[in-house]
Design a protein around this motif. Structure first.
Motif, PDB file in Angstrom:
ATOM      1  N   ARG A  85       4.908  10.760  -8.954  1.00 12.74           N
ATOM      2  CA  ARG A  85       4.468  11.023 -10.333  1.00 12.74           C
ATOM      3  C   ARG A  85       3.363  12.057 -10.395  1.00 12.74           C
ATOM      4  O   ARG A  85       2.925  12.444 -11.470  1.00 12.74           O
ATOM      5  N   ASP A 118       0.342  11.467  -9.286  1.00 11.48           N
ATOM      6  CA  ASP A 118      -0.919  10.740  -9.455  1.00 11.48           C
ATOM      7  C   ASP A 118      -1.604  10.554  -8.111  1.00 11.48           C
ATOM      8  O   ASP A 118      -0.955  10.414  -7.083  1.00 11.48           O
ATOM      9  N   LYS A 119      -2.916  10.527  -8.143  1.00 12.17           N
ATOM     10  CA  LYS A 119      -3.690  10.205  -6.950  1.00 12.17           C
ATOM     11  C   LYS A 119      -3.970   8.712  -6.959  1.00 12.17           C
ATOM     12  O   LYS A 119      -4.147   8.113  -8.016  1.00 12.17           O
ATOM     13  N   VAL A 120      -4.034   8.125  -5.794  1.00 10.00           N
ATOM     14  CA  VAL A 120      -4.352   6.703  -5.695  1.00 10.00           C
ATOM     15  C   VAL A 120      -5.457   6.523  -4.663  1.00 10.00           C
ATOM     16  O   VAL A 120      -5.450   7.151  -3.616  1.00 10.00           O
ATOM     17  N   GLU A 121      -6.415   5.696  -5.023  1.00 10.51           N
ATOM     18  CA  GLU A 121      -7.529   5.410  -4.129  1.00 10.51           C
ATOM     19  C   GLU A 121      -7.699   3.900  -4.046  1.00 10.51           C
ATOM     20  O   GLU A 121      -7.754   3.221  -5.071  1.00 10.51           O
ATOM     21  N   CYS A 174       3.084   6.817  -6.720  1.00 16.22           N
ATOM     22  CA  CYS A 174       2.060   7.675  -7.324  1.00 16.22           C
ATOM     23  C   CYS A 174       2.264   9.138  -6.928  1.00 16.22           C
ATOM     24  O   CYS A 174       2.110  10.032  -7.757  1.00 16.22           O
ATOM     25  N   VAL A 193       2.995   1.783  -3.316  1.00 15.55           N
ATOM     26  CA  VAL A 193       2.229   2.291  -4.459  1.00 15.55           C
ATOM     27  C   VAL A 193       1.887   3.756  -4.249  1.00 15.55           C
ATOM     28  O   VAL A 193       2.005   4.577  -5.164  1.00 15.55           O
ATOM     29  N   GLN A 194       1.484   4.116  -3.039  1.00 16.55           N
ATOM     30  CA  GLN A 194       1.134   5.507  -2.754  1.00 16.55           C
ATOM     31  C   GLN A 194       2.346   6.428  -2.936  1.00 16.55           C
ATOM     32  O   GLN A 194       2.218   7.529  -3.473  1.00 16.55           O
ATOM     33  N   MET A 237      -6.985  -0.827  -6.867  1.00 15.35           N
ATOM     34  CA  MET A 237      -6.677   0.594  -6.707  1.00 15.35           C
ATOM     35  C   MET A 237      -7.050   1.354  -7.963  1.00 15.35           C
ATOM     36  O   MET A 237      -6.947   0.838  -9.065  1.00 15.35           O
ATOM     37  N   LEU A 238      -7.454   2.584  -7.771  1.00 16.16           N
ATOM     38  CA  LEU A 238      -7.711   3.490  -8.875  1.00 16.16           C
ATOM     39  C   LEU A 238      -6.585   4.511  -8.859  1.00 16.16           C
ATOM     40  O   LEU A 238      -6.363   5.202  -7.860  1.00 16.16           O
ATOM     41  N   ILE A 239      -5.838   4.559  -9.947  1.00 14.53           N
ATOM     42  CA  ILE A 239      -4.698   5.479 -10.046  1.00 14.53           C
ATOM     43  C   ILE A 239      -4.931   6.431 -11.200  1.00 14.53           C
ATOM     44  O   ILE A 239      -5.341   6.064 -12.255  1.00 14.53           O
ATOM     45  N   ARG A 263       0.817  -1.219   0.000  1.00 17.23           N
ATOM     46  CA  ARG A 263       0.000   0.000   0.000  1.00 17.23           C
ATOM     47  C   ARG A 263       0.850   1.268   0.000  1.00 17.23           C
ATOM     48  O   ARG A 263       0.708   2.104  -0.885  1.00 17.23           O
TER      49      ARG A 263
END
Length: 82
Positions: A64, A66-69, A61, A57-58, A80-82, A54
């Protein structure tokens, strides 16, 4: 999602191969992704690995921009939604 203990196939369409989906269990070109290597961590227990995955990846992101959910998480599966 998970079907019988393995990941379901990514969508296969002529327009958008994979539709942003990657899987280490689907060898279709453009969809296959190498499994993450956990051989150097202190434990091979999947719960320990997920606790490391977790934030990794966060962090990637965030670098970069990017948001991660986390959409869904259960046992050894995380969506996950990236």
């Amino acid at each position: 999602g998970v079907w019988d203990g393995i990941l379901a196939d990514c969508p296969h369409t002529n327009t958008f191969v994979g539709a942003g989906c990657v899987s280490s269990q689907d060898d279709t070109p453009g969809i296959f992704a190498e499994p993450w290597d956990y051989s150097e961590i202190f434990s091979l227990d999947y719960a320990d690995q997920m606790r490391l995955l977790r934030p990794a990846v966060q962090q990637v992101c965030a670098r970069r921009g990017d948001k991660v959910e986390i959409l869904f998480e259960k046992d050894r599966y995380i969506r996950m939604l990236i």
